[in-house]
Design an enzyme around this catalytic site. Structure first.
Site, PDB file in Angstrom:
ATOM      1  CG  ASP A   1      -1.985  -1.044   1.193  1.00  0.00           C
ATOM      2  OD1 ASP A   1      -2.038  -1.783   0.199  1.00  0.00           O
ATOM      3  OD2 ASP A   1      -2.770  -1.137   2.143  1.00  0.00           O
TER       4      ASP A   1
ATOM      5  CG  ASP B   1     -11.933  -3.407  -1.264  1.00  0.00           C
ATOM      6  OD1 ASP B   1     -11.075  -4.284  -1.505  1.00  0.00           O
ATOM      7  OD2 ASP B   1     -11.688  -2.193  -1.307  1.00  0.00           O
TER       8      ASP B   1
END
Lengths: 263, 210
Positions: free
Chosen positions: A11, A130
């Site tokens: 990330d 997600d």
């Protein structure tokens, strides 16, 4: 024989690696290129960057980071976060990424998936989903897609969206369980199985890895083609070689790591 | 230094190929038209995606005939992924006519458990070839594709892989070489293969074209 892939996920925000859990509690964990090069040397099969800041003013920083990585790391690179248009995907690919992952923008405008696939080929288009499990009274489990880094609930049923994304041109699905992400409780193999039974494109499992046994479960029980993890690698809880050794021991085909794990 | 032209027609990861060529000690030259081919010792045509749009872009840059001419002159050539598939007569993907320097077609990978075929797969050699010198038998390389070449002449095939069905992973006819996988994304073995290509270029008699 096609190997099952082990993919470290970085990330990134403002050109740095950040990782607490995917969605909250960020910690600075270093230079992405340095980390990506280390993982490549240790036997990572691909690298994924998710730009979690995805602020328009940060695009230049991201593209510079992608180019620096492509010049240093000779394994495939997927970049996600903030791509909302065909021309933005083109910029990321031209900087040296092999694939671009679409999430919120694909939900907002599903034709983005088909337009990107038509322009760059479906093999370059990853749709990231997600997923959060919602309680059902007695019925089969149900998952709902979230966008904006897991902050915003949609009305999309994850299984239906997964099928639709593939019809539109997704060449791969990156499926993250929001419930499991950062918890170390293992992948949501029930979610993975429900998706891999419905689509024929490769599915990358994400969210919840605590140890090598979870990677085996994502593939064996969930039907995943590849497994993505962040914390366990960044925090050096397990090495890629350890994970692959356990996978090979379970009879899964893996690409040998430089240290020499049997395929 | 070996100068290797890399065709840029908007369909491939040129940063990686260019940098990989630098790492193995060659001099990459990104070329967008036929004129830029002058002075190159070898030509790489990379590419991902569908054949039709790729041929349109090559035509738009007036590079179709120069590429055919380069190959017909026996000059060193490496097609990567779509760059290999374009060598044949046409593609079943969109019915596009392709370069036609080799007899055969590009067909969908039959019986594949997952498509696209994405990931590291073992590459089995059909014969000894200098392109794979120093690379372990069955070493894995990185693939990203749904279509494969189906050559009329099976003797072209120097390596195979399997995903549902066996398919050509590498082909060779003299200085004309092609790989279905991505050496620029296949780690140390991929770099070795590119270095082997550069060595083949260096060893081939200079073909001077006015």
């Amino acid at each position: 024989m096609l190997s099952r892939r082990v993919i470290p996920c970085l990330d990134v925000a403002a050109g740095r690696v950040v990782k607490g859990t995917r969605f909250v509690d960020l910690l600075d964990a270093g230079d992405p290129v340095e980390l990506a090069a280390r993982y490549a040397a240790e036997g990572a099969d691909e690298i994924v960057y998710l730009d979690i800041s995805a602020a328009p003013e940060g695009r230049g920083t991201l593209l510079e980071l992608v180019e620096r990585t492509a010049r240093t790391v000779f394994i495939p690179l997927t970049v996600g976060g903030g791509v909302r248009a065909v021309h933005e995907m083109r910029e990321v690919l031209r900087a040296g990424a092999d694939k671009v992952s679409l999430n919120s923008a694909a939900v907002a405008d599903p034709t983005l998936v088909s337009r990107c696939a038509a322009r760059f080929g479906r093999q370059a288009v990853v749709v990231a989903i997600d997923a959060a499990r919602e309680p059902q009274d007695g019925g089969p489990p149900r998952w709902i897609a979230y966008v904006r880094g897991g902050r915003e609930r949609t009305d999309l049923d994850v299984l239906a969206w997964a099928e639709r994304a593939v019809e539109l041109g997704a060449g791969e699905l990156l499926v993250t369980s929001i419930d499991r992400d950062g918890t170390g409780l293992g992948f949501d193999t029930e979610l993975l199985r429900a998706i891999t039974e419905r689509v024929s494109v490769p599915v990358i499992a994400s969210g919840g890895a605590a140890g090598p046994a979870d990677f085996v479960a994502a593939i064996r029980d969930g039907g995943a083609d590849a497994v993505l993890a962040a914390s366990i690698f960044h925090r050096r809880i397990h090495s890629i070689a350890e994970v692959k050794a356990v996978m090979a021991g379970a009879g899964l085909s893996v690409r040998p790591t430089p240290g020499g794990v049997a395929a | 230094m070996i100068r290797i032209a890399v065709a840029d027609y908007g369909a491939g990861n040129l940063v990686s190929i260019g940098r990989a060529l630098e790492v193995i000690g060659a001099e990459p030259a990104i070329v967008r038209d036929a004129e830029a081919l002058r002075g190159a010792d070898a030509l790489i045509v990379p590419g991902v995606g569908a054949a039709g749009p790729a041929m349109e872009r090559l035509r738009g840059r007036a590079m179709v005939e120069p590429i055919r001419g380069w190959i017909e002159a026996g000059r060193p050539f490496l097609g990567i992924c779509l760059g290999l598939q374009l060598l044949f007569d046409g593609s079943d993907e969109d019915g596009a006519a392709t370069l036609g320097v080799l007899a055969g077609r590009t067909v969908k990978l039959a019986g594949a458990p997952t498509l696209p075929h994405i990931g590291w797969n073992t590459v089995d050699r059909a014969c000894e070839h200098p392109l794979f010198a120093g690379i372990a038998p069955s070493a894995p390389f990185y693939f990203v594709h749904s279509y494969v070449a189906a050559p009329a002449d099976q003797d072209l095939v120097i390596a195979e892989s399997e995903h549902g069905t066996r398919f050509p992973a590498a082909i060779a006819r003299g200085n004309l070489l092609g790989v279905q996988f991505h050496p620029e994304r296949s780690g140390p073995d991929g770099l070795r293969l590119l270095a082997n290509f550069a060595a083949i270029v260096a060893a081939s008699p200079a073909v001077l074209v006015a």
